[in-house]
Design an enzyme around this catalytic site. Sequence first.
Site, mmCIF file in Angstrom:
data_model
loop_
_atom_site.group_PDB
_atom_site.id
_atom_site.type_symbol
_atom_site.label_atom_id
_atom_site.label_comp_id
_atom_site.label_asym_id
_atom_site.label_seq_id
_atom_site.Cartn_x
_atom_site.Cartn_y
_atom_site.Cartn_z
ATOM 1 N N LYS A 247 -86.788 16.153 -33.737
ATOM 2 C CA LYS A 247 -86.244 17.300 -34.406
ATOM 3 C C LYS A 247 -86.148 18.625 -33.425
ATOM 4 O O LYS A 247 -85.001 19.026 -33.344
ATOM 5 C CB LYS A 247 -86.693 17.651 -35.884
ATOM 6 C CG LYS A 247 -85.579 18.381 -36.575
ATOM 7 C CD LYS A 247 -86.451 19.288 -37.749
ATOM 8 C CE LYS A 247 -87.332 20.399 -36.963
ATOM 9 N NZ LYS A 247 -87.680 21.612 -38.156
ATOM 10 N N ASP B 125 -83.715 18.434 -40.708
ATOM 11 C CA ASP B 125 -84.843 18.850 -41.074
ATOM 12 C C ASP B 125 -84.654 18.635 -42.796
ATOM 13 O O ASP B 125 -84.169 17.664 -43.027
ATOM 14 C CB ASP B 125 -84.816 20.364 -40.968
ATOM 15 C CG ASP B 125 -83.701 21.252 -41.845
ATOM 16 O OD1 ASP B 125 -82.627 20.297 -42.451
ATOM 17 O OD2 ASP B 125 -83.472 22.570 -41.686
#
Length: 255
Positions: A151, A169
Amino acid sequence: MQKPKRKTAAPAARKPAGAKRVARPPKRRSRYTAAEVHEIFRRFSVQRPEPKGELEHVNAFTLLVAVVLSAQATDAGVNKATRALFEVADTPQKMLALGEQRVGETIKTIGLWRNKAKNVIALSEALIRDHGGEVPDDRDALTKLPGVGRKTANVVLNMAFGQPTMAVDTHILRIGNRLGLAPGKTPEAVEDELVRIIPQEYMRHAHHWLILHGRYVCKARKPDCGACVIADICKAAEKTSGIPAPLVELAAEPG
């Protein structure tokens, strides 16, 4: 009297040796048609033509550090801690010279600050040693850095280098499943489906649009459906309105 002979099933035809199996197309998980997905992101693009990430930074290195520090912390909290830090250490060399103790003292207000301070120093060392002090624009190279996961790498590639990545997220994971836009049990599954369905023309800003939509409209506890520009398209079971909010460009959200 002679008994009738039982019919035997013809043997199944054998595939010739070396024959390749025909690959099945991947299972489509999204509940939306291609036209609906295009319209969703078209509206997001009108609402926020140039969406910005809310982590403050001055270059690719400070962005990388800010994203590493943002794990299990709010962007606002990270910004308060990094303003002073980035004034004195905006390169790996300066960060390394500052040292782990001083970095830790500066970011004490952030959760898990001790471990994060270690990672910031370690990734600064790795950038100097392996990349000449520059942040690489390659996902594999980024994820080899201490404290950097997929991420974080995707955020840096998107914001610092303009690559059309999808950084999943908690907001995007929630929206992907709540709306049925990209259902998946893991961030990777949601990422794969979003990358598959989102038109290429919208991929550059797609992850920002989804994050901001989740943060300010499709909130975790109670979605604000009255403020949603895609309420008529949304297939979420818990939506409270099917009337979309006026499609106008929004002012920047408060930091």
